[in-house]
Write a protein that holds these residues in place. Sequence first.
Motif, PDB file in Angstrom:
ATOM      1  N   UNK A 274      64.798  52.638  56.877  1.00  0.00           N
ATOM      2  CA  UNK A 274      64.596  51.270  57.346  1.00  0.00           C
ATOM      3  C   UNK A 274      63.739  50.475  56.365  1.00  0.00           C
ATOM      4  N   UNK A 275      62.698  51.101  55.829  1.00  0.00           N
ATOM      5  CA  UNK A 275      61.838  50.425  54.853  1.00  0.00           C
ATOM      6  C   UNK A 275      62.649  49.964  53.649  1.00  0.00           C
ATOM      7  N   UNK A 276      63.470  50.863  53.144  1.00  0.00           N
ATOM      8  CA  UNK A 276      64.252  50.557  51.950  1.00  0.00           C
ATOM      9  C   UNK A 276      65.308  49.491  52.250  1.00  0.00           C
ATOM     10  N   UNK A 277      65.923  49.575  53.435  1.00  0.00           N
ATOM     11  CA  UNK A 277      66.892  48.546  53.822  1.00  0.00           C
ATOM     12  C   UNK A 277      66.212  47.185  53.959  1.00  0.00           C
ATOM     13  N   UNK A 278      65.011  47.156  54.537  1.00  0.00           N
ATOM     14  CA  UNK A 278      64.262  45.911  54.668  1.00  0.00           C
ATOM     15  C   UNK A 278      63.976  45.294  53.307  1.00  0.00           C
ATOM     16  N   UNK A 279      63.743  46.149  52.320  1.00  0.00           N
ATOM     17  CA  UNK A 279      63.452  45.677  50.968  1.00  0.00           C
ATOM     18  C   UNK A 279      64.700  45.194  50.229  1.00  0.00           C
ATOM     19  N   UNK A 280      65.871  45.342  50.851  1.00  0.00           N
ATOM     20  CA  UNK A 280      67.095  44.872  50.214  1.00  0.00           C
ATOM     21  C   UNK A 280      67.617  45.791  49.135  1.00  0.00           C
ATOM     22  N   UNK A 281      67.358  47.099  49.287  1.00  0.00           N
ATOM     23  CA  UNK A 281      67.812  48.086  48.310  1.00  0.00           C
ATOM     24  C   UNK A 281      69.005  48.845  48.891  1.00  0.00           C
ATOM     25  N   UNK A 282      70.129  48.913  48.190  1.00  0.00           N
ATOM     26  CA  UNK A 282      71.244  49.729  48.668  1.00  0.00           C
ATOM     27  C   UNK A 282      70.863  51.210  48.621  1.00  0.00           C
ATOM     28  N   UNK A 283      71.282  51.972  49.615  1.00  0.00           N
ATOM     29  CA  UNK A 283      70.812  53.353  49.700  1.00  0.00           C
ATOM     30  C   UNK A 283      71.843  54.287  50.300  1.00  0.00           C
ATOM     31  N   UNK A 284      71.590  55.562  50.083  1.00  0.00           N
ATOM     32  CA  UNK A 284      72.335  56.651  50.706  1.00  0.00           C
ATOM     33  C   UNK A 284      71.386  57.390  51.625  1.00  0.00           C
ATOM     34  N   UNK A 285      71.875  57.816  52.775  1.00  0.00           N
ATOM     35  CA  UNK A 285      71.081  58.582  53.729  1.00  0.00           C
ATOM     36  C   UNK A 285      71.526  60.042  53.665  1.00  0.00           C
ATOM     37  N   UNK A 286      70.577  60.927  53.442  1.00  0.00           N
ATOM     38  CA  UNK A 286      70.878  62.355  53.434  1.00  0.00           C
ATOM     39  C   UNK A 286      69.931  63.103  54.346  1.00  0.00           C
ATOM     40  N   UNK A 287      70.403  64.203  54.911  1.00  0.00           N
ATOM     41  CA  UNK A 287      69.524  64.999  55.761  1.00  0.00           C
ATOM     42  C   UNK A 287      70.069  66.409  55.931  1.00  0.00           C
ATOM     43  N   UNK A 288      69.148  67.360  55.892  1.00  0.00           N
ATOM     44  CA  UNK A 288      69.460  68.758  56.163  1.00  0.00           C
ATOM     45  C   UNK A 288      68.347  69.362  57.004  1.00  0.00           C
ATOM     46  N   UNK A 289      68.715  70.248  57.918  1.00  0.00           N
ATOM     47  CA  UNK A 289      67.735  71.037  58.654  1.00  0.00           C
ATOM     48  C   UNK A 289      68.153  72.497  58.564  1.00  0.00           C
ATOM     49  N   UNK A 290      67.319  73.376  59.134  1.00  0.00           N
ATOM     50  CA  UNK A 290      67.675  74.789  59.204  1.00  0.00           C
ATOM     51  C   UNK A 290      69.052  74.937  59.845  1.00  0.00           C
ATOM     52  N   UNK A 291      69.929  75.792  59.327  1.00  0.00           N
ATOM     53  CA  UNK A 291      71.287  75.926  59.875  1.00  0.00           C
ATOM     54  C   UNK A 291      71.328  76.268  61.358  1.00  0.00           C
ATOM     55  N   UNK A 292      70.388  77.072  61.825  1.00  0.00           N
ATOM     56  CA  UNK A 292      70.367  77.414  63.249  1.00  0.00           C
ATOM     57  C   UNK A 292      70.018  76.175  64.076  1.00  0.00           C
ATOM     58  N   UNK A 293      68.992  75.436  63.625  1.00  0.00           N
ATOM     59  CA  UNK A 293      68.630  74.194  64.292  1.00  0.00           C
ATOM     60  C   UNK A 293      69.815  73.230  64.300  1.00  0.00           C
ATOM     61  N   UNK A 294      70.514  73.126  63.172  1.00  0.00           N
ATOM     62  CA  UNK A 294      71.654  72.216  63.079  1.00  0.00           C
ATOM     63  C   UNK A 294      72.757  72.595  64.055  1.00  0.00           C
ATOM     64  N   UNK A 295      73.016  73.890  64.192  1.00  0.00           N
ATOM     65  CA  UNK A 295      74.073  74.336  65.102  1.00  0.00           C
ATOM     66  C   UNK A 295      73.748  73.968  66.541  1.00  0.00           C
ATOM     67  N   UNK A 296      72.474  74.079  66.910  1.00  0.00           N
ATOM     68  CA  UNK A 296      72.066  73.733  68.275  1.00  0.00           C
ATOM     69  C   UNK A 296      72.164  72.228  68.500  1.00  0.00           C
TER      70      UNK A 296
END
Length: 381
Positions: A274-296
């Motif tokens: 949100x900060x980067x979007x507010x600043x008018x910067x084009x961006x990519x969003x990435x995210x990873x968590x532990x595979x077990x957490x992700x499966x749940x």
Amino acid sequence: MSLIYLIAGESSGDVLGARLLAALRRARPGIEAVGIGGDRMAEAGLTSLFPMRELALMGLLEVLPKLRALSRRLDQTVADITARRPSVVVTIDSPGFCLRIAERIRPLGIPIVHYVAPQVWGWRPGRVKHIAKLADRLLCLLPFEPAFFRAAGLDARFVGHPVLESGADQGDAARFRARHGIAPEERVVLVMPGSRRTEVSRMLPVFGEALRLAAERVPGLRPVVPLAGPVEQAVAAAASGWSPAPILIRDIGEKHDAFAAAAAGLIKSGTSSLEVALAGVPLLVGYRVNPVTAAIVRRLVRVKYASIVNLLADAPVLPEFIQQDCTPPRLAEALVGLLTDPELAGAQIAAAAAVMDQLRPPGGGSPSEAAAAAVLELLAA
């Protein structure tokens, strides 16, 4: 004199707590505040019961080894609130810890305000009835949240999103380039991997390799990595071997200058996007968590998007690369697109700006002032 007990459990909550405390004292100078917070709340005048960094955990497997220590801190906090009997308790985000505190102190009859609505509308809607029993008032950051929580009988108020007070859109690009000797033809790329150790350990290697791949196709990339909070040393160490070599910055003002200078961003899903979007910067969003957490989580999630911009737009304004899609080649390809296609970047900036307007508090003023007013209403009741 009114005593307000504030509890924050991570860096973003520390910032919210500091702004809220400042707004409370502007409205009522005699207020006294105690509780749990980090450096920003300490600067605002709060003495923390214990170091806030002990609570900055996330993910099921990451929390398990710390359960005993967290339980002790929970007991300590409840005992402190019981002894002090504050006029109101304000818990800020970190629902895993804060809502347990609320449940334990509920019999004391102290008004409880929870600041930042838990995103149960996204993956655990059944939890809303439980939350409604724990708080007297819920302060929401997103405009669609109050209706959801009010349906369960909870007094929920939209107070605006605090990113609007961050200053993220007030930076000076020329100052940043001059300070770091960045040539006009060089392209600044923001890299923001998160504020928790587990996030940093997973995101930085992916972002670093994506930058290396992108730099092979777009010469003159200058990565910039803001450092802050308990993960500062870990981030600096992990990014030290990157190619291209990163610029590491610590000051908040300089971070905002970097925003102004940036051509694109690799950003972990969350408030930083949100900060980067507010600043008018084009961006990519990435995210990873532990595979077990992700499966749940995958079995529970009920929304289409991870980023708030996309949720509010109900469209993929920001490209999202989540879990198995968050790979260096995919991120690099998308980053090259933003850096080389002005129409693509411009369309994203315009769409994100329209979404950011939805985050302004009703009735004018700042989000922290609206939040403070909602807290003070309970003191007057």
